[in-house]
Design a protein around this motif. Structure first.
Motif, PDB file in Angstrom:
ATOM      1  N   SER A   1       0.838  -1.198   0.000  1.00 45.35           N
ATOM      2  CA  SER A   1       0.000   0.000   0.000  1.00 45.35           C
ATOM      3  C   SER A   1       0.880   1.256   0.000  1.00 45.35           C
ATOM      4  O   SER A   1       2.110   1.160  -0.007  1.00 45.35           O
TER       5      SER A   1
ATOM      6  N   THR B   1       1.805   3.226   2.236  1.00 42.14           N
ATOM      7  CA  THR B   1       2.784   3.273   3.329  1.00 42.14           C
ATOM      8  C   THR B   1       4.099   2.604   2.908  1.00 42.14           C
ATOM      9  O   THR B   1       5.183   3.039   3.308  1.00 42.14           O
TER      10      THR B   1
ATOM     11  N   THR C   1      -4.005  14.081   4.056  1.00 44.57           N
ATOM     12  CA  THR C   1      -5.303  13.435   3.864  1.00 44.57           C
ATOM     13  C   THR C   1      -6.143  13.413   5.136  1.00 44.57           C
ATOM     14  O   THR C   1      -7.347  13.183   5.083  1.00 44.57           O
TER      15      THR C   1
ATOM     16  N   ASP D   1       5.666  12.883   0.277  1.00 51.45           N
ATOM     17  CA  ASP D   1       4.621  11.865   0.318  1.00 51.45           C
ATOM     18  C   ASP D   1       3.444  12.449  -0.464  1.00 51.45           C
ATOM     19  O   ASP D   1       2.701  13.305   0.030  1.00 51.45           O
TER      20      ASP D   1
ATOM     21  N   LYS E   1      -5.529   5.778  -5.324  1.00 51.12           N
ATOM     22  CA  LYS E   1      -6.216   7.026  -4.963  1.00 51.12           C
ATOM     23  C   LYS E   1      -6.557   7.771  -6.262  1.00 51.12           C
ATOM     24  O   LYS E   1      -7.399   7.307  -7.019  1.00 51.12           O
TER      25      LYS E   1
HETATM   26  C1  LIG Z   1      -0.721  11.151   2.430  1.00 47.45           C
HETATM   27  C2  LIG Z   1      -0.793   9.687   2.692  1.00 47.45           C
HETATM   28  N1  LIG Z   1       0.332   9.018   2.925  1.00 47.45           N
HETATM   29  C3  LIG Z   1       0.337   7.700   3.157  1.00 47.45           C
HETATM   30  C4  LIG Z   1      -0.833   6.998   3.173  1.00 47.45           C
HETATM   31  C5  LIG Z   1      -0.806   5.528   3.467  1.00 47.45           C
HETATM   32  O1  LIG Z   1      -1.338   4.807   2.426  1.00 47.45           O
HETATM   33  P1  LIG Z   1      -1.902   3.326   2.693  1.00 47.45           P
HETATM   34  O2  LIG Z   1      -3.030   3.474   3.651  1.00 47.45           O
HETATM   35  O3  LIG Z   1      -2.326   2.914   1.332  1.00 47.45           O
HETATM   36  O4  LIG Z   1      -0.788   2.532   3.225  1.00 47.45           O
HETATM   37  C6  LIG Z   1      -2.049   7.641   2.950  1.00 47.45           C
HETATM   38  C7  LIG Z   1      -3.322   6.917   2.989  1.00 47.45           C
HETATM   39  O5  LIG Z   1      -4.388   7.470   2.975  1.00 47.45           O
HETATM   40  C8  LIG Z   1      -2.019   9.027   2.692  1.00 47.45           C
HETATM   41  O6  LIG Z   1      -3.147   9.686   2.467  1.00 47.45           O
END
Ligand SMILES: Cc1ncc(COP(=O)(O)O)c(C=O)c1O
Length: 366
Positions: free
Chosen positions: A66, A68, A144, A169, A195
């Motif tokens: 994901s 992260t 987010t 990020d 996304k």
């Molecule tokens: C800015 C941002 N960074 C990192 C992440 C982490 O992504 P994930 O939940 O897919 O691991 C998100 C998830 O919403 C995010 O919005």
């Protein structure tokens, strides 16, 4: 062809996808070590690079995982023995800080309000007073957790001026908010398939200039699976992931990228903004207020203060919306009394009108 069942995901990803994206993952079983798949990897990688920079000078390194995973690959693979400054103005900034600490990276936290722009003069002062010179600055493009949009252009000038590598990020910004890595001198960007690209979950990526990626050879690796340099070397040498890739998700990602390129990043952002305008006007009429003011807002995801009515409960509202095929998320810790509505994905103004109608009906039950 029969339409697939459609849920309206107004949570900040995974998002509602097109039928073509959903169907693209239904393919004959395939080995990911054959030529056809190598070509797919190369194609997807260069399509993503082309959104943020020139695909000749920049390379997108994909990972199974994901968003992260990509952020963690970026943080753990690029700083090495340098000194990182993380801007913490929301949940995802705080997460990068946690990551850096968990790898034993030398890190300084710059805290900034979660609903206000970063004060650049203060940040520069903070950087100047560090005992060890800051080598890298990490920031979330679009926080987010609130909807706050950080000003990458100003931050990139600050980094250039102070000879600092900028790590972004862009998980929830990429694919909607245009970014030019070359012009802004951004060293690395982390993004995700599910996304604004409107692909399926399971793939994330880091984009970097090839010469910057080459330099990582000298940076001490702090991670094995998410080692950016090793994955890069595999990409350029073999056109392969180091480990088993999410084969079907990559097919869906290619279709999603084709749709994004056809629509255009600018136009996609315009569509999202039209949805946001409609959404926020509707929320205002219902007496609901945003956490972040419009002038600092991404217009992609909104944290909204909860109704103060005593009989309101997020769980009840969530269940009511779910009965109508709509999903929204609870606020992410800060501020505690908020919930979040995203207006990203394969959605239209009609979907937002439907959501507002259902929300109004729910609020009338309170
Ligand atoms: C800015 C941002 N960074 C990192 C992440 C982490 O992504 P994930 O939940 O897919 O691991 C998100 C998830 O919403 C995010 O919005």
């Amino acid at each position: 062809m029969k339409k697939e069942k459609r849920n309206l995901l107004l949570n900040p990803g995974p998002v509602t996808t097109s039928d073509q994206v959903k169907r693209a993952q239904v393919i004959p079983d395939k080995s990911p070590r054959e030529k056809e798949f190598q070509q797919l990897i190369t194609k997807v990688s260069s399509m993503i690079s082309g959104i943020a920079a020139s695909s000749d000078r920049y390379k997108t390194i994909l990972f199974g995982g994901s968003g992260t995973a990509a952020v963690e690959a970026m943080i753990s693979s690029t700083v090495g023995d340098g000194h990182l400054c993380v801007i913490n103005n929301g949940v995802y900034g705080a997460r990068m800080l946690e990551m850096a600490k968990s790898y034993g990276i030398s890190v300084a936290e710059y805290k900034s309000p979660l609903d206000k722009p970063i004060t650049l003069t203060e940040l520069e002062q903070f950087i100047k007073i560090q005992k060890t010179a800051i080598t890298h600055l990490a920031v979330v493009h679009h926080e987010t957790s609130t909807g706050l949009l950080n000003d990458i252009e100003s931050l990139s000038r600050l980094c250039k001026h102070n000879n600092i590598s900028l790590l972004v990020d862009a998980v929830s910004a990429f694919g909607a908010i245009p970014i030019d890595m070359e012009k802004l001198n951004v060293s690395f960007i982390a993004g995700s398939a599910n996304k604004n690209i409107q692909g399926l979950p399971g793939i994330s990526f880091v984009i970097g200039a090839k010469d910057e990626l080459e330099k990582l050879k000298k940076v001490k690796a702090k991670n094995y699976y998410l080692n950016l340099y090793e994955q890069y070397i595999h990409f350029v040498t073999f056109d392969l992931f180091r480990f088993t890739p999410p084969v079907q998700t990559l097919h869906a990602l290619k279709t999603a990228l084709e749709e994004l390129i056809k629509e255009g990043v600018d136009k996609r952002y315009e569509r999202y903004i039209s949805c946001w305008n409609l959404l926020t006007n509707g929320l205002k009429k219902l007496g609901l207020k945003l956490v972040v003011a419009p002038e600092h807002h991404s217009k992609l995801v909104s944290a909204v203060y909860e109704p103060t009515n005593k009989s309101y409960k997020f769980e009840n509202m969530h269940a009511y919306l779910a009965q109508h095929g709509i999903t929204i998320y609870k606020g992410k810790l800060a501020p505690a009394n908020s919930f979040r509505i995203a207006n990203i994905g394969d959605i239209t103004e009609k979907d937002i009108q439907h959501f507002l109608h259902v929300l109004e009906k729910y609020l009338l039950t309170l």
